[in-house]
Design a protein around this motif. Structure first.
Motif, short mmCIF file in Angstrom:
data_model
loop_
_atom_site.label_atom_id
_atom_site.label_comp_id
_atom_site.label_asym_id
_atom_site.label_seq_id
_atom_site.Cartn_x
_atom_site.Cartn_y
_atom_site.Cartn_z
N ASP A 1 46.11 23.86 -40.94
CA ASP A 1 45.78 22.29 -42.05
C ASP A 1 46.21 22.63 -43.28
O ASP A 1 46.83 21.76 -43.76
N LYS B 1 49.90 22.54 -44.39
CA LYS B 1 50.34 20.79 -44.37
C LYS B 1 50.07 20.22 -45.64
O LYS B 1 50.73 19.41 -46.05
N ASN C 1 56.54 21.95 -38.36
CA ASN C 1 54.93 22.15 -37.98
C ASN C 1 54.28 20.83 -38.20
O ASN C 1 53.75 20.58 -39.43
N SER C 2 54.43 19.91 -37.55
CA SER C 2 53.82 18.46 -37.81
C SER C 2 52.23 18.28 -37.49
O SER C 2 51.84 17.06 -37.20
N ALA C 3 51.58 19.30 -36.96
CA ALA C 3 50.17 19.21 -36.47
C ALA C 3 49.52 18.51 -37.51
O ALA C 3 49.53 18.73 -38.57
N GLY C 4 48.59 17.62 -36.75
CA GLY C 4 47.63 17.25 -37.59
C GLY C 4 47.99 15.72 -38.28
O GLY C 4 47.60 15.26 -39.27
#
Lengths: 136, 267
Positions: free
Chosen positions: A78, A81, B27-30
């Motif tokens: 998380d 990102k 990584n496009s998680a979330g």
């Protein structure tokens, strides 16, 4: 002006959308959601790990006592990102940390924002304002 | 009213796209759930009997607070009373959490892996199996598609025993039994028994969108069947999507407990 207003709306929405992952591992039961501390200190350790990354730093309180704080954020997936990295801090960095402490008075908390030596700011909730203490 | 709803939708989508543009493309998680609506109407038709690829449920997959279950049976109530979860209506202080996943890195198990921290996963189809490779925990499941029935008396497994079939050209249905009773269903401390039966329905709406529905049938624990995932949207990740590792390491968890959670108690 419109762009600024759009940014504010996005930030507010982002706060809502991004608050869930922050709580993925545990809720806010341990934290004093009425408190908001800002401390200046020196980084002693930055742990980039599951289930939560956490920053340790020495900071002086109002009585002149230096305590070593440990403040958590979300997990590496998380936080990547949200613009954070394993290399976000190094030992000795002077930082200003905004945090929500735990209820029992220990130097433990949930990091909300941190200002780095180059004056840039990282937010635990990603770009935009610091995440509010999300209700359980 | 319709106008304000439209404005809200457009703003939400615009913000989501803005957020996704900032995310690393490997990584496009979330991703916020609203970003996943984009492929819904424009994508080409789904290939037949094919759910292969990497799928991402965004924030909805994580489901940190857990799920609202139907009432427990007396057995379920007693079982749940021994669980001290970190989230949901029965959340305790971090120091008191006894979730075996977050405190000692026991496997999430099945079906928790599709109810909590359902991060991106890759589906691989072989002639006689569907394999699901999960980013969270870096685990995989085997779903047999060779026509075999479920075993009559399966030994408990952390991830159960699964068989799958195509209900139609767009819908793959998986039935699972034998999930180890030690695993929790979610982060709110909902329990299950060894009698648990789970149905997963993967309905591919179009090339880029799939919906997951999970139904829990465990009469020993719950007073009725329930559906914690009801058509949860999954979006197809771009080719070349490289999943991050997200592994529960006992070394890291011990360090976290020592530095943070063990020091948050209320005593």
């Amino acid at each position: 002006m419109k762009a600024k207003r759009f940014g504010v709306i996005c930030a507010a929405l982002g706060l809502v959308l991004l608050s869930a992952p922050v709580l993925a591992h545990h809720g806010t039961a341990s934290f004093d959601t009425t408190k908001d501390l800002t401390l200046k200190g020196t980084v002693t350790e930055w742990i980039w790990a599951n289930p939560h990354c956490f920053l340790k730093f020495d900071a002086m309180d109002e009585t002149g006592t230096v305590r070593n704080w440990a403040v958590e954020v979300s997990n590496p997936t998380d936080m990547t990102k949200r613009g954070w990295a394993r290399s976000s801090f190094k030992v000795g960095d002077m930082v200003t940390v905004n945090l929500q402490p735990v209820k029992n008075g220990a130097p433990i908390g949930r990091l909300r924002t941190v200002t780095l030596p180059d004056a840039s700011t990282l937010s635990a909730g990603g770009p935009g304002p610091a995440p509010a203490a999300a209700p359980q | 009213m319709r106008h304000s709803s439209l404005v809200a939708t457009v703003v939400t989508l615009a913000c989501a796209l803005s957020t996704s543009a900032r995310a690393q493309d490997w990584n496009s998680a979330g991703l916020p759930q609203s970003a996943l609506d984009a492929p819904r109407t424009n994508a080409p038709a789904a290939p037949k009997r094919d759910i292969s690829g990497t799928w991402d449920a965004g924030g909805a997959g994580i489901a940190g607070p857990g799920h609202e279950s139907p009432p427990w049976t007396e057995w379920g109530r007693q079982k749940a009373a021994t669980y001290k979860p970190g989230n949901g209506p029965r959340a305790v202080y971090e120091a008191d959490i006894n979730d075996p996943l977050s405190t000692v890195c026991d496997p999430a198990g099945f079906p928790r892996l599709v109810l909590y921290e359902t991060r991106p996963f890759e589906v691989v189809q072989t002639p006689n199996q569907v394999l699901i490779l999960y980013m969270f925990e870096k685990r995989w499941r085997v779903i047999w598609t060779d026509g075999r029935p479920l075993p009559k008396d399966s030994d408990p497994r952390w991830y159960g025993y699964s068989v799958g079939r195509w209900e139609d050209d767009d819908t793959f249905v998986v039935n699972t039994i034998g999930s180890d009773e030690r695993t929790w269903l979610d982060n709110a401390g909902n329990p299950h028994s060894a009698d648990l039966k789970v149905e997963e329905r993967y309905h591919r709406v179009n090339r880029d969108l799939m919906e997951l529905t999970v139904t829990i049938d465990d009469p020993k624990t719950y007073t009725r069947t329930w559906t914690p995932r009801n058509r949860m949207p999954l979006t197809l990740a771009p080719a070349g999507f490289d999943m991050m590792e997200m592994i529960c390491s006992p070394t890291e968890v011990i360090d976290f407990r020592k530095n943070i959670s063990d020091r948050t108690n209320n005593r």
